[in-house]
Motif scaffolding. Sequence first.
Motif, PDB file in Angstrom:
ATOM      1  N   PRO A 125       0.437  -1.343  -0.259  1.00 51.65           N
ATOM      2  CA  PRO A 125       0.013   0.053   0.322  1.00 51.65           C
ATOM      3  C   PRO A 125       0.913   0.999  -0.149  1.00 51.65           C
ATOM      4  O   PRO A 125       0.660   2.946  -0.464  1.00 51.65           O
ATOM      5  CB  PRO A 125      -0.895  -0.389   0.911  1.00 51.65           C
ATOM      6  N   LEU A 126       1.687   1.240   0.619  1.00 53.53           N
ATOM      7  CA  LEU A 126       2.678   2.336   1.039  1.00 53.53           C
ATOM      8  C   LEU A 126       3.539   3.329  -0.515  1.00 53.53           C
ATOM      9  O   LEU A 126       4.209   3.901  -0.987  1.00 53.53           O
ATOM     10  CB  LEU A 126       4.072   2.056   2.121  1.00 53.53           C
ATOM     11  N   TYR A 127       3.481   1.560  -1.226  1.00 54.66           N
ATOM     12  CA  TYR A 127       3.861   2.030  -2.604  1.00 54.66           C
ATOM     13  C   TYR A 127       3.022   2.237  -3.690  1.00 54.66           C
ATOM     14  O   TYR A 127       3.634   3.838  -4.127  1.00 54.66           O
ATOM     15  CB  TYR A 127       4.831   0.689  -2.859  1.00 54.66           C
ATOM     16  N   LYS A 128       2.305   2.002  -3.607  1.00 52.42           N
ATOM     17  CA  LYS A 128       1.570   2.272  -4.695  1.00 52.42           C
ATOM     18  C   LYS A 128       0.801   3.837  -4.099  1.00 52.42           C
ATOM     19  O   LYS A 128       0.706   4.997  -5.380  1.00 52.42           O
ATOM     20  CB  LYS A 128      -0.006   1.509  -4.315  1.00 52.42           C
ATOM     21  N   LYS A 129       1.086   3.652  -2.578  1.00 52.73           N
ATOM     22  CA  LYS A 129       0.691   5.500  -2.190  1.00 52.73           C
ATOM     23  C   LYS A 129       2.149   6.376  -2.432  1.00 52.73           C
ATOM     24  O   LYS A 129       1.845   7.451  -3.832  1.00 52.73           O
ATOM     25  CB  LYS A 129       0.484   5.594  -1.059  1.00 52.73           C
ATOM     26  N   ALA A 130       3.335   6.087  -3.270  1.00 53.28           N
ATOM     27  CA  ALA A 130       4.239   6.769  -3.850  1.00 53.28           C
ATOM     28  C   ALA A 130       3.953   6.857  -5.065  1.00 53.28           C
ATOM     29  O   ALA A 130       4.451   7.939  -5.806  1.00 53.28           O
ATOM     30  CB  ALA A 130       5.580   5.703  -2.906  1.00 53.28           C
ATOM     31  N   HIS A 131       3.735   5.537  -5.774  1.00 54.60           N
ATOM     32  CA  HIS A 131       3.812   5.761  -6.914  1.00 54.60           C
ATOM     33  C   HIS A 131       2.627   6.512  -7.513  1.00 54.60           C
ATOM     34  O   HIS A 131       3.021   7.420  -8.377  1.00 54.60           O
ATOM     35  CB  HIS A 131       4.088   4.105  -7.684  1.00 54.60           C
ATOM     36  N   ASP A 132       1.350   6.185  -6.517  1.00 53.24           N
ATOM     37  CA  ASP A 132      -0.086   7.134  -7.588  1.00 53.24           C
ATOM     38  C   ASP A 132       1.131   8.735  -7.156  1.00 53.24           C
ATOM     39  O   ASP A 132       0.425   9.950  -8.473  1.00 53.24           O
ATOM     40  CB  ASP A 132      -1.162   7.193  -6.699  1.00 53.24           C
ATOM     41  N   HIS A 133       1.886   9.075  -5.870  1.00 53.17           N
ATOM     42  CA  HIS A 133       1.760  10.716  -6.173  1.00 53.17           C
ATOM     43  C   HIS A 133       3.169  11.027  -6.947  1.00 53.17           C
ATOM     44  O   HIS A 133       2.727  12.397  -7.088  1.00 53.17           O
ATOM     45  CB  HIS A 133       3.220  10.816  -4.248  1.00 53.17           C
ATOM     46  N   LEU A 134       3.827  10.511  -7.382  1.00 53.75           N
ATOM     47  CA  LEU A 134       4.929  10.499  -8.297  1.00 53.75           C
ATOM     48  C   LEU A 134       3.971  10.830  -9.622  1.00 53.75           C
ATOM     49  O   LEU A 134       3.933  11.667 -10.716  1.00 53.75           O
ATOM     50  CB  LEU A 134       6.076  10.010  -8.671  1.00 53.75           C
ATOM     51  N   THR A 135       3.112   9.449  -9.981  1.00 57.33           N
ATOM     52  CA  THR A 135       3.178   9.419 -11.816  1.00 57.33           C
ATOM     53  C   THR A 135       1.529  10.528 -11.407  1.00 57.33           C
ATOM     54  O   THR A 135       1.425  10.535 -12.700  1.00 57.33           O
ATOM     55  CB  THR A 135       2.551   7.858 -11.721  1.00 57.33           C
ATOM     56  N   LYS A 136       0.704  10.558 -10.884  1.00 58.97           N
ATOM     57  CA  LYS A 136      -0.877  10.839 -11.165  1.00 58.97           C
ATOM     58  C   LYS A 136      -0.891  12.279 -10.340  1.00 58.97           C
ATOM     59  O   LYS A 136      -0.939  13.925 -10.897  1.00 58.97           O
ATOM     60  CB  LYS A 136      -1.542   9.982 -10.394  1.00 58.97           C
ATOM     61  N   THR A 137      -0.572  12.363  -8.596  1.00 59.86           N
ATOM     62  CA  THR A 137      -0.948  13.620  -8.588  1.00 59.86           C
ATOM     63  C   THR A 137      -0.084  14.837  -8.351  1.00 59.86           C
ATOM     64  O   THR A 137      -0.103  15.592  -9.204  1.00 59.86           O
ATOM     65  CB  THR A 137      -0.344  13.093  -6.978  1.00 59.86           C
ATOM     66  N   LEU A 138       1.560  14.401  -8.261  1.00 59.50           N
ATOM     67  CA  LEU A 138       2.945  15.000  -9.271  1.00 59.50           C
ATOM     68  C   LEU A 138       3.021  15.466 -10.632  1.00 59.50           C
ATOM     69  O   LEU A 138       2.598  16.630 -10.836  1.00 59.50           O
ATOM     70  CB  LEU A 138       3.879  15.089  -8.197  1.00 59.50           C
ATOM     71  N   ASP A 139       2.549  14.681 -11.629  1.00 58.31           N
ATOM     72  CA  ASP A 139       2.234  13.731 -12.936  1.00 58.31           C
ATOM     73  C   ASP A 139       3.561  14.892 -13.455  1.00 58.31           C
ATOM     74  O   ASP A 139       3.590  14.890 -14.959  1.00 58.31           O
ATOM     75  CB  ASP A 139       0.769  15.459 -13.468  1.00 58.31           C
ATOM     76  N   LEU A 140       4.772  13.448 -12.843  1.00 58.46           N
ATOM     77  CA  LEU A 140       5.831  13.660 -13.084  1.00 58.46           C
ATOM     78  C   LEU A 140       6.492  12.837 -14.495  1.00 58.46           C
ATOM     79  O   LEU A 140       5.662  11.899 -15.203  1.00 58.46           O
ATOM     80  CB  LEU A 140       7.318  13.500 -12.592  1.00 58.46           C
ATOM     81  N   PRO A 141       7.343  13.522 -15.475  1.00 54.81           N
ATOM     82  CA  PRO A 141       7.311  12.784 -16.905  1.00 54.81           C
ATOM     83  C   PRO A 141       8.104  11.666 -16.427  1.00 54.81           C
ATOM     84  O   PRO A 141       8.886  11.994 -15.617  1.00 54.81           O
ATOM     85  CB  PRO A 141       7.958  14.805 -17.377  1.00 54.81           C
ATOM     86  N   CYS A 142       8.397  11.250 -17.555  1.00 57.30           N
ATOM     87  CA  CYS A 142       9.341  10.187 -18.005  1.00 57.30           C
ATOM     88  C   CYS A 142      11.205  10.587 -17.848  1.00 57.30           C
ATOM     89  O   CYS A 142      10.897  11.974 -18.430  1.00 57.30           O
ATOM     90  CB  CYS A 142       9.545   9.117 -19.364  1.00 57.30           C
ATOM     91  N   LEU A 143      11.801  10.186 -17.149  1.00 58.15           N
ATOM     92  CA  LEU A 143      12.608  11.331 -17.206  1.00 58.15           C
ATOM     93  C   LEU A 143      13.577  11.090 -18.809  1.00 58.15           C
ATOM     94  O   LEU A 143      14.440  12.153 -18.942  1.00 58.15           O
ATOM     95  CB  LEU A 143      14.097  10.382 -16.249  1.00 58.15           C
ATOM     96  N   VAL A 144      13.729   9.791 -19.463  1.00 61.10           N
ATOM     97  CA  VAL A 144      13.919  10.417 -21.033  1.00 61.10           C
ATOM     98  C   VAL A 144      13.137  11.411 -21.872  1.00 61.10           C
ATOM     99  O   VAL A 144      13.886  11.731 -22.278  1.00 61.10           O
ATOM    100  CB  VAL A 144      14.023   8.790 -21.297  1.00 61.10           C
ATOM    101  N   CYS A 145      12.072  10.869 -22.005  1.00 60.47           N
ATOM    102  CA  CYS A 145      11.129  11.036 -22.979  1.00 60.47           C
ATOM    103  C   CYS A 145      10.005  11.998 -22.532  1.00 60.47           C
ATOM    104  O   CYS A 145       9.402  12.944 -24.280  1.00 60.47           O
ATOM    105  CB  CYS A 145      10.483  10.338 -23.747  1.00 60.47           C
TER     106      CYS A 145
END
Length: 234
Positions: free
Chosen positions: A57-77
């Motif tokens: 659950p804590l990994y999912k929370k961190a993953h969703d925060h980075l990819t959805k809430t913050l909407d961070l881009p792929c480091l490459v493309c």
Amino acid sequence: MAATAKTPSRDKQDKGMIQRLKDQRAVYRKAQEIHENPRMLNERAFYPAHDKRNETPLYKKAHDHLTKTLDLPCLVCGVKNSTLKDKTENRYGAKQMETHHHIIEWALANAIDAAKFNKIILPHLKQRHPQNPDYAKAAFSEEDVANWVDHSEDNLWVLCDVHHRAGYLGIHEITYPIWCPMDLLRSDFEEYVRQQIQANKPAAKAPAKKTAGVKKAAKKKATKKKAKRKAARP
């Protein structure tokens, strides 16, 4: 009087020929400028015994925060969760955003020496993130290290699935010296490489044809199913 076919004139110039030759020469020169060095990596990866990977659950929370809430881009493309459906932004055809354990791989967590982590990694984390209460403690226990590896945002990089796991492009598939500067490549060089990789992908396999035995079994199954439905009717 019979009509005679006109003999093509050898003096007639093919107006498109000159342009085609120029295009071919340009492609040839570009190919001469770029040197491909295909090689096979002979790697032996050792992992300690560990449980089957399950998303905590804590990994999912961190993953969703980075990819959805913050909407961070792929480091490459640079594609984001919000731009996956935009073909102009999603140049590599990524399907989803993922997070990569970049300092310590998840499967190696049980092999990490907490004392070495506290000596080598923790001081840097304290310096880079002085306001993070997780780094206020003097030392991490083995459990702290395992938890940090699993779901700390400082151990997670946002990547699209292509630059995470795809052949010739993903960080798990090619050596780091080749993967690392991919976000810094000139546009023409990047496009040339992308086209070469795309051209060498194996063709999709055609669906297997049903053999006579398979067809017979399917027909038999359908007949039984029909008979059961008929028997069930009042």
